[in-house]
Design a protein around this motif. Structure first.
Motif, mmCIF file in Angstrom:
data_model
loop_
_atom_site.group_PDB
_atom_site.id
_atom_site.type_symbol
_atom_site.label_atom_id
_atom_site.label_comp_id
_atom_site.label_asym_id
_atom_site.label_seq_id
_atom_site.Cartn_x
_atom_site.Cartn_y
_atom_site.Cartn_z
ATOM 1 N N ARG A 225 0.834 -1.203 0.000
ATOM 2 C CA ARG A 225 0.000 0.000 0.000
ATOM 3 C C ARG A 225 0.869 1.254 0.000
ATOM 4 O O ARG A 225 0.627 2.206 -0.757
ATOM 5 C CB ARG A 225 -0.908 -0.012 1.225
ATOM 6 N N VAL A 252 -1.994 -7.016 -3.054
ATOM 7 C CA VAL A 252 -3.246 -6.664 -2.367
ATOM 8 C C VAL A 252 -3.142 -5.258 -1.776
ATOM 9 O O VAL A 252 -4.075 -4.451 -1.860
ATOM 10 C CB VAL A 252 -3.575 -7.702 -1.282
ATOM 11 N N GLY A 253 -1.999 -4.928 -1.180
ATOM 12 C CA GLY A 253 -1.801 -3.590 -0.655
ATOM 13 C C GLY A 253 -1.858 -2.533 -1.742
ATOM 14 O O GLY A 253 -2.433 -1.453 -1.553
ATOM 15 N N GLN A 256 -5.440 -1.918 -2.728
ATOM 16 C CA GLN A 256 -6.121 -1.074 -1.743
ATOM 17 C C GLN A 256 -5.811 0.397 -1.986
ATOM 18 O O GLN A 256 -6.701 1.253 -1.964
ATOM 19 C CB GLN A 256 -5.694 -1.476 -0.332
ATOM 20 N N ILE A 260 -9.163 1.525 -4.129
ATOM 21 C CA ILE A 260 -10.057 1.915 -3.039
ATOM 22 C C ILE A 260 -9.752 3.322 -2.528
ATOM 23 O O ILE A 260 -10.651 4.146 -2.364
ATOM 24 C CB ILE A 260 -9.966 0.900 -1.878
ATOM 25 N N THR A 284 -10.178 -10.295 -4.029
ATOM 26 C CA THR A 284 -9.893 -8.879 -3.838
ATOM 27 C C THR A 284 -10.927 -8.032 -4.581
ATOM 28 O O THR A 284 -11.667 -8.538 -5.434
ATOM 29 C CB THR A 284 -8.482 -8.537 -4.334
#
Length: 335
Positions: A225, A252-253, A256, A260, A284
């Motif tokens: 992230r 995945v980070g 995000q 998102i 995800t």
């Protein structure tokens, strides 16, 4: 007061040696005697003193497993596969989490030697062969898991990470992406370096393609992230149009941060592919393309290799098993 082996022998009207055979070599004892001894064990609530047994035979029924990061679902699946094979051999797996820290890894190796484990399975944090040799010389065979160290002489179970990195970058390039970013962890971790090498080979073969490398201190969601948010501080024209993350947690980070927190369109603005194909990859917010490794099979095969090495040290059995990675395509690269 806890029941002793002598109490079991008296209750079953057999010798202490017969009880010992039932516990350790039941095939040597008549079935009706085995049943009588087991009934006495159940009635008395007897629990064997395995520490004392280890001192007598010089070895336990356990296997040590040291992983890079127990929080990574990939290594959880590796451990599950190892446990399944160990259970078939009436053994147990003791798990150590190195947390990508060589000193912590060393402490687990020392602990496993003190426990007289039958062998050690390890995804090493570095190529410190002498330290692993000391473990093996002390009587505990070492099996490398998800790694090879060329010329080390250790048995290993691994995936061709150079090929995996090439697969990932080639997929992005085939989708028309030309400004790739490799998001990785410390390159002292061999898997990270190999995946980067594979990506470089793919990029070098395509005119006009570039590869930016971003190295983070750990292979975690939080670091993925942070890297993606830092990348977004660049002007739009200087951002990559594709990211290859060295593992799915980093990816995945990044998802995000991009989809998102920042409203970046995946894959329209930036395509994204990870590595490992953990179970969560398909769930995800934008299903993640990834390079699949057979994690459970890696763990299962590592214990199988250890058992063969225990039966025939340095024998003719296959000593280095290498699986091929597999490209899994989802919406994060295809839209």
């Amino acid at each position: 007061m806890a029941a002793s082996i002598r109490d079991v022998a008296a209750a079953a009207s057999v010798s202490v040696g017969t009880v010992s055979n039932v516990l350790n070599r039941p095939a040597k004892v008549a079935p009706e005697t085995v049943a009588r001894v087991l009934a006495a064990i159940a009635d008395l609530g007897f629990v064997r003193n395995d520490a004392a047994r280890q001192l007598r035979v010089g070895r336990s029924r356990s296997i040590g497993l040291v992983v890079l990061d127990a929080g990574n679902p990939f290594f959880a699946d590796v451990a599950r596969g190892a446990e399944n094979r160990a259970d078939e051999a009436d053994m147990a797996v003791l798990l150590g989490n190195a947390d990508e820290d060589p000193s912590r890894e060393a402490r687990y190796l020392d602990l496993f030697l003190e426990q007289r484990v039958n062998g050690v399975l390890i995804t090493p944090t570095t190529d410190d062969v002498p330290r692993l040799k000391r473990v093996q010389d002390a009587g505990s065979p070492v099996i490398l898991v998800d790694r090879e160290i060329e010329g080390s002489g250790f048995c290993s179970v691994a995936v061709d990470d150079v090929e995996g990195g090439h697969l990932a970058a080639s997929h992005l390039l085939a989708a028309g992406r030309r400004r790739l970013m490799f998001l990785g962890g410390p390159q002292s971790i061999r898997q990270v370096a190999d995946r980067l090498e594979g990506a470089r080979r793919a990029v070098d073969a395509v005119a006009g393609a570039t590869l930016e490398t971003v190295e983070m201190p750990a292979l975690s969601v939080l670091h993925g992230r942070a890297a993606a948010l830092a990348m977004l501080e660049k002007p739009a024209g200087r951002r990559p149009d594709a990211i290859f993350a060295a593992n799915d947690l980093l990816a995945v980070g990044a998802i995000q941060a991009l989809a998102i927190m920042s409203g970046v369109r995946i894959p329209d603005d930036i395509a994204l592919i990870g590595y490992d194909d953990i179970d969560f990859a398909a769930a995800t917010v934008v299903p993640l393309s990834s390079i699949r490794q057979p994690a459970s099979l890696i763990g299962y095969t590592a214990v199988d290799l250890l058992l063969k090495e225990l039966a025939e040290p340095g024998g003719a059995h296959e000593r280095n098993v290498r699986f091929r990675p597999e490209l899994v395509v989802r919406e994060s690269t295809t839209g």
